[in-house]
Design a protein around this motif. Structure first.
Motif, PDB file in Angstrom:
ATOM      1  N   ARG A  24       0.831  -1.208   0.000  1.00  0.00           N
ATOM      2  CA  ARG A  24       0.000   0.000   0.000  1.00  0.00           C
ATOM      3  C   ARG A  24       0.867   1.261   0.000  1.00  0.00           C
ATOM      4  NH1 ARG A  24      -3.265  -3.211   3.493  1.00  0.00           N
ATOM      5  NH2 ARG A  24      -5.319  -3.633   2.560  1.00  0.00           N
ATOM      6  N   HIS A  25       1.919   1.227   0.811  1.00  0.00           N
ATOM      7  CA  HIS A  25       2.814   2.389   0.872  1.00  0.00           C
ATOM      8  C   HIS A  25       3.472   2.639  -0.487  1.00  0.00           C
ATOM      9  CE1 HIS A  25       5.720   5.259   2.410  1.00  0.00           C
ATOM     10  NE2 HIS A  25       6.683   4.525   1.864  1.00  0.00           N
ATOM     11  N   ARG A  26       3.930   1.583  -1.129  1.00  0.00           N
ATOM     12  CA  ARG A  26       4.575   1.745  -2.440  1.00  0.00           C
ATOM     13  C   ARG A  26       3.580   2.237  -3.485  1.00  0.00           C
ATOM     14  NH1 ARG A  26       8.434  -2.619  -4.764  1.00  0.00           N
ATOM     15  NH2 ARG A  26       9.012  -0.746  -5.916  1.00  0.00           N
ATOM     16  N   LEU A  27       2.365   1.705  -3.447  1.00  0.00           N
ATOM     17  CA  LEU A  27       1.357   2.145  -4.410  1.00  0.00           C
ATOM     18  C   LEU A  27       1.009   3.622  -4.205  1.00  0.00           C
ATOM     19  CD1 LEU A  27      -1.125  -0.891  -4.543  1.00  0.00           C
ATOM     20  CD2 LEU A  27       0.380  -0.083  -6.365  1.00  0.00           C
ATOM     21  N   LYS A  28       0.849   4.038  -2.954  1.00  0.00           N
ATOM     22  CA  LYS A  28       0.533   5.443  -2.697  1.00  0.00           C
ATOM     23  C   LYS A  28       1.688   6.349  -3.126  1.00  0.00           C
ATOM     24  CE  LYS A  28      -0.699   4.854   1.649  1.00  0.00           C
ATOM     25  NZ  LYS A  28      -1.186   5.164   3.023  1.00  0.00           N
ATOM     26  N   THR A  29       2.927   5.929  -2.837  1.00  0.00           N
ATOM     27  CA  THR A  29       4.085   6.739  -3.234  1.00  0.00           C
ATOM     28  C   THR A  29       4.194   6.826  -4.748  1.00  0.00           C
ATOM     29  OG1 THR A  29       5.264   6.059  -1.230  1.00  0.00           O
ATOM     30  CG2 THR A  29       6.577   6.970  -3.028  1.00  0.00           C
ATOM     31  N   HIS A  30       4.034   5.698  -5.421  1.00  0.00           N
ATOM     32  CA  HIS A  30       4.134   5.669  -6.881  1.00  0.00           C
ATOM     33  C   HIS A  30       3.026   6.502  -7.524  1.00  0.00           C
ATOM     34  CE1 HIS A  30       5.842   3.891 -10.505  1.00  0.00           C
ATOM     35  NE2 HIS A  30       4.620   3.664 -10.941  1.00  0.00           N
ATOM     36  N   THR A  31       1.821   6.382  -7.022  1.00  0.00           N
ATOM     37  CA  THR A  31       0.702   7.137  -7.586  1.00  0.00           C
ATOM     38  C   THR A  31       0.855   8.626  -7.322  1.00  0.00           C
ATOM     39  OG1 THR A  31      -0.687   5.205  -7.116  1.00  0.00           O
ATOM     40  CG2 THR A  31      -1.800   7.237  -7.728  1.00  0.00           C
ATOM     41  N   THR A  32       1.367   8.986  -6.155  1.00  0.00           N
ATOM     42  CA  THR A  32       1.590  10.403  -5.842  1.00  0.00           C
ATOM     43  C   THR A  32       2.617  11.013  -6.791  1.00  0.00           C
ATOM     44  OG1 THR A  32       1.057  10.019  -3.508  1.00  0.00           O
ATOM     45  CG2 THR A  32       2.294  12.013  -4.047  1.00  0.00           C
ATOM     46  N   VAL A  33       3.685  10.275  -7.084  1.00  0.00           N
ATOM     47  CA  VAL A  33       4.703  10.774  -8.021  1.00  0.00           C
ATOM     48  C   VAL A  33       4.105  10.979  -9.419  1.00  0.00           C
ATOM     49  CG1 VAL A  33       6.841  10.169  -9.207  1.00  0.00           C
ATOM     50  CG2 VAL A  33       6.646   9.807  -6.749  1.00  0.00           C
ATOM     51  N   ILE A  34       3.284  10.037  -9.857  1.00  0.00           N
ATOM     52  CA  ILE A  34       2.648  10.183 -11.171  1.00  0.00           C
ATOM     53  C   ILE A  34       1.710  11.393 -11.182  1.00  0.00           C
ATOM     54  CG2 ILE A  34       1.044   9.102 -12.796  1.00  0.00           C
ATOM     55  CD1 ILE A  34       2.248   6.435 -12.128  1.00  0.00           C
ATOM     56  N   HIS A  35       0.982  11.586 -10.098  1.00  0.00           N
ATOM     57  CA  HIS A  35       0.083  12.737 -10.008  1.00  0.00           C
ATOM     58  C   HIS A  35       0.861  14.044 -10.066  1.00  0.00           C
ATOM     59  CE1 HIS A  35      -3.219  15.104  -7.765  1.00  0.00           C
ATOM     60  NE2 HIS A  35      -3.637  14.860  -8.996  1.00  0.00           N
ATOM     61  N   GLN A  36       2.007  14.106  -9.401  1.00  0.00           N
ATOM     62  CA  GLN A  36       2.849  15.303  -9.460  1.00  0.00           C
ATOM     63  C   GLN A  36       3.426  15.500 -10.857  1.00  0.00           C
ATOM     64  OE1 GLN A  36       5.658  14.393  -6.366  1.00  0.00           O
ATOM     65  NE2 GLN A  36       4.298  15.053  -4.712  1.00  0.00           N
ATOM     66  N   LEU A  37       3.813  14.409 -11.502  1.00  0.00           N
ATOM     67  CA  LEU A  37       4.288  14.502 -12.882  1.00  0.00           C
ATOM     68  C   LEU A  37       3.190  15.019 -13.811  1.00  0.00           C
ATOM     69  CD1 LEU A  37       6.350  11.195 -13.205  1.00  0.00           C
ATOM     70  CD2 LEU A  37       7.256  13.498 -13.470  1.00  0.00           C
ATOM     71  N   ASP A  38       1.958  14.561 -13.579  1.00  0.00           N
ATOM     72  CA  ASP A  38       0.842  15.001 -14.417  1.00  0.00           C
ATOM     73  C   ASP A  38       0.618  16.507 -14.303  1.00  0.00           C
ATOM     74  OD1 ASP A  38       0.466  12.417 -15.259  1.00  0.00           O
ATOM     75  OD2 ASP A  38      -1.112  11.979 -13.790  1.00  0.00           O
ATOM     76  N   LYS A  39       0.704  17.028 -13.093  1.00  0.00           N
ATOM     77  CA  LYS A  39       0.523  18.469 -12.919  1.00  0.00           C
ATOM     78  C   LYS A  39       1.629  19.260 -13.615  1.00  0.00           C
ATOM     79  CE  LYS A  39      -1.962  18.222  -8.491  1.00  0.00           C
ATOM     80  NZ  LYS A  39      -1.928  18.599  -7.056  1.00  0.00           N
ATOM     81  N   ALA A  40       2.857  18.782 -13.495  1.00  0.00           N
ATOM     82  CA  ALA A  40       3.968  19.468 -14.165  1.00  0.00           C
ATOM     83  C   ALA A  40       3.848  19.359 -15.678  1.00  0.00           C
ATOM     84  CB  ALA A  40       5.295  18.878 -13.696  1.00  0.00           C
ATOM     85  N   LEU A  41       3.373  18.206 -16.172  1.00  0.00           N
ATOM     86  CA  LEU A  41       3.203  18.028 -17.608  1.00  0.00           C
ATOM     87  C   LEU A  41       2.081  18.902 -18.143  1.00  0.00           C
ATOM     88  CD1 LEU A  41       3.872  16.660 -20.255  1.00  0.00           C
ATOM     89  CD2 LEU A  41       2.498  14.689 -19.553  1.00  0.00           C
ATOM     90  N   ALA A  42       0.996  19.034 -17.387  1.00  0.00           N
ATOM     91  CA  ALA A  42      -0.099  19.906 -17.803  1.00  0.00           C
ATOM     92  C   ALA A  42       0.368  21.352 -17.885  1.00  0.00           C
ATOM     93  CB  ALA A  42      -1.272  19.771 -16.836  1.00  0.00           C
ATOM     94  N   LYS A  43       1.261  21.737 -16.984  1.00  0.00           N
ATOM     95  CA  LYS A  43       1.799  23.097 -17.019  1.00  0.00           C
ATOM     96  C   LYS A  43       2.718  23.291 -18.226  1.00  0.00           C
ATOM     97  CE  LYS A  43       2.966  24.711 -13.089  1.00  0.00           C
ATOM     98  NZ  LYS A  43       3.703  24.977 -11.812  1.00  0.00           N
ATOM     99  N   LEU A  44       3.497  22.260 -18.557  1.00  0.00           N
ATOM    100  CA  LEU A  44       4.395  22.346 -19.715  1.00  0.00           C
ATOM    101  C   LEU A  44       3.636  22.281 -21.028  1.00  0.00           C
ATOM    102  CD1 LEU A  44       7.290  22.289 -20.962  1.00  0.00           C
ATOM    103  CD2 LEU A  44       7.198  19.795 -20.719  1.00  0.00           C
ATOM    104  N   GLY A  45       2.685  21.350 -21.127  1.00  0.00           N
ATOM    105  CA  GLY A  45       1.927  21.152 -22.358  1.00  0.00           C
ATOM    106  C   GLY A  45       2.402  19.930 -23.113  1.00  0.00           C
ATOM    107  N   ILE A  46       1.465  19.074 -23.523  1.00  0.00           N
ATOM    108  CA  ILE A  46       1.829  17.857 -24.248  1.00  0.00           C
ATOM    109  C   ILE A  46       2.515  18.185 -25.566  1.00  0.00           C
ATOM    110  CG2 ILE A  46       0.901  15.746 -25.291  1.00  0.00           C
ATOM    111  CD1 ILE A  46      -1.333  15.799 -23.295  1.00  0.00           C
ATOM    112  N   GLY A  47       2.156  19.292 -26.175  1.00  0.00           N
ATOM    113  CA  GLY A  47       2.759  19.670 -27.448  1.00  0.00           C
ATOM    114  C   GLY A  47       4.243  19.949 -27.359  1.00  0.00           C
ATOM    115  N   GLN A  48       4.770  20.184 -26.154  1.00  0.00           N
ATOM    116  CA  GLN A  48       6.198  20.460 -25.993  1.00  0.00           C
ATOM    117  C   GLN A  48       7.035  19.187 -25.905  1.00  0.00           C
ATOM    118  OE1 GLN A  48       7.381  23.588 -26.164  1.00  0.00           O
ATOM    119  NE2 GLN A  48       5.256  24.258 -26.464  1.00  0.00           N
TER     120      GLN A  48
END
Length: 360
Positions: free
Chosen positions: A273-297
């Motif tokens: 559970r701890h690993r899943l929460k950590t892994h999912t949190t990292v992906i969620h943070q990556l998603d926010k940074a990617l949305a700020k950058l833009g998929i087109g970049q």
């Protein structure tokens, strides 16, 4: 008279021997003649020790490159298959070293400016995440190579089990495609199991509307239909607490999700559970940074890597379809709160199982 002659001759002898002018003149003549007869002093000064070391290093580097070139040509002519492996291994070491230097530079910048991981730009976040994963995989090789003469066994194991022991830098292009297909086949085996666990918890949901939405979503996926974004977001409340919150999931359900995320499932449920929460949190943070950058970049390779991390086998899908799918993922991810990340975790299965262009 005889006495005066003797005195005069003695004074003449001693006077000539001690005359200052005559003595100085002779010494000067000898000094000049010595300078004239000796070897002429060179007008060119010797180089400094630093310049000598620099010239020596330049010579050594030049000769090393020449010898290395001859060695490569020899291997290419007489041992072509070994030369291919040797070239991939050396290039892999160079890429791994470059990744390590870049990761160190990012960490140094984080320490100097007091920057947290989630505050980094997307590419730096992704680089640190991937480098940590590569180092973790290389850790096993480092441990088994500690005993004396164990390095010979390590090289044999790397040759026999490249997928299990080596990172992507040391794979051939064909191996990269084949190994990614194998890994996706492993995680895809857990998809029906996860859908069945979702169906089992439907009676435990108190809200009738949520029960209906989850039943409809599971039915669509089992029939091969790709769900719409609103079908998934309608279940946000259902995945934020009992029975589908991360802390409320059953042990077998957690193990199936771990396999779907390509994480080991042979750990106790609390650690999983701890690993899943950590892994999912990292992906969620990556998603926010990617949305700020833009998929087109993103480049084509970056898009495919991002899709594969989130559950889609992008090795056989066109770039345009990958960008479309990644846009759907970001729309869902950026709409979720931290308490609803269990839905993002299950989205690896819900959004990727029946996407057009994926291999069955």
């Amino acid at each position: 008279m005889a006495l005066s002659r003797v005195c005069w001759s003695r004074s003449a002898v001693w006077g000539s021997a001690v005359t200052p002018g005559h003595f100085f003149t002779r010494r000067l003549q000898l000094g000049r003649s010595g300078l004239a007869w000796g070897a002429p002093r060179s007008s060119k000064l010797h180089l400094s020790p630093k310049a000598d070391v620099k010239n020596l290093m330049s010579y050594v580097v030049t000769k090393t490159k020449a010898i290395n070139g001859k060695y490569h040509r020899f291997l290419g002519r007489h041992f072509p298959r070994f030369y291919v492996l040797y070239t991939i291994f050396m290039k892999g070491l160079q890429m791994l070293w470059a990744d390590a230097k870049k990761a160190r530079r990012i960490k140094t910048n984080m320490w100097k400016h007091n920057i947290k991981f989630h505050q980094l730009p997307y590419r730096e976040m992704e680089h640190l995440r991937q480098f940590r994963q590569d180092v973790t995989k290389c850790l096993f090789l480092g441990i088994i190579s500690i005993p004396p003469f164990a390095n010979y066994l390590v090289f044999l194991l790397m040759y026999l089990f490249p997928r299990q022991l080596l990172i992507r830098h040391f794979w051939t292009p064909k191996q990269q495609t084949d190994f990614l297909d194998i890994y996706h086949a492993f995680r895809k085996q857990s998809h029906p199991e996860i859908i069945s666990y979702l169906e089992k918890v439907i009676p435990l949901i108190s809200d009738a509307g949520l029960r209906w939405h989850l039943t409809d979503l599971c039915t669509k996926i089992q029939r091969g239909t790709h769900p719409a974004i609103h079908d998934i977001l309608a279940l946000r409340e259902c995945f934020s607490n009992h029975p589908l919150g991360v802390n409320q999931l059953q042990a077998l359900h957690v193990k199936a999700l771990s396999r779907a995320m390509l994480l080991t499932s042979y750990l106790p449920p609390p650690l999983l559970r701890h690993r899943l929460k950590t892994h999912t949190t990292v992906i969620h943070q990556l998603d926010k940074a990617l949305a700020k950058l833009g998929i087109g970049q993103l480049t084509a390779q970056e898009v495919k890597s991002a899709c594969y991390l989130r559950g889609l086998n992008s090795t056989h899908i066109g770039e345009d379809r990958c960008r479309t799918w990644l846009g759907e993922w970001l729309q869902i991810s950026c709409s979720l709160k931290e308490t609803e990340l269990s839905l993002l975790l299950h989205n690896v299965v819900l959004l990727s199982t029946n996407y057009l262009g994926t291999r069955r």
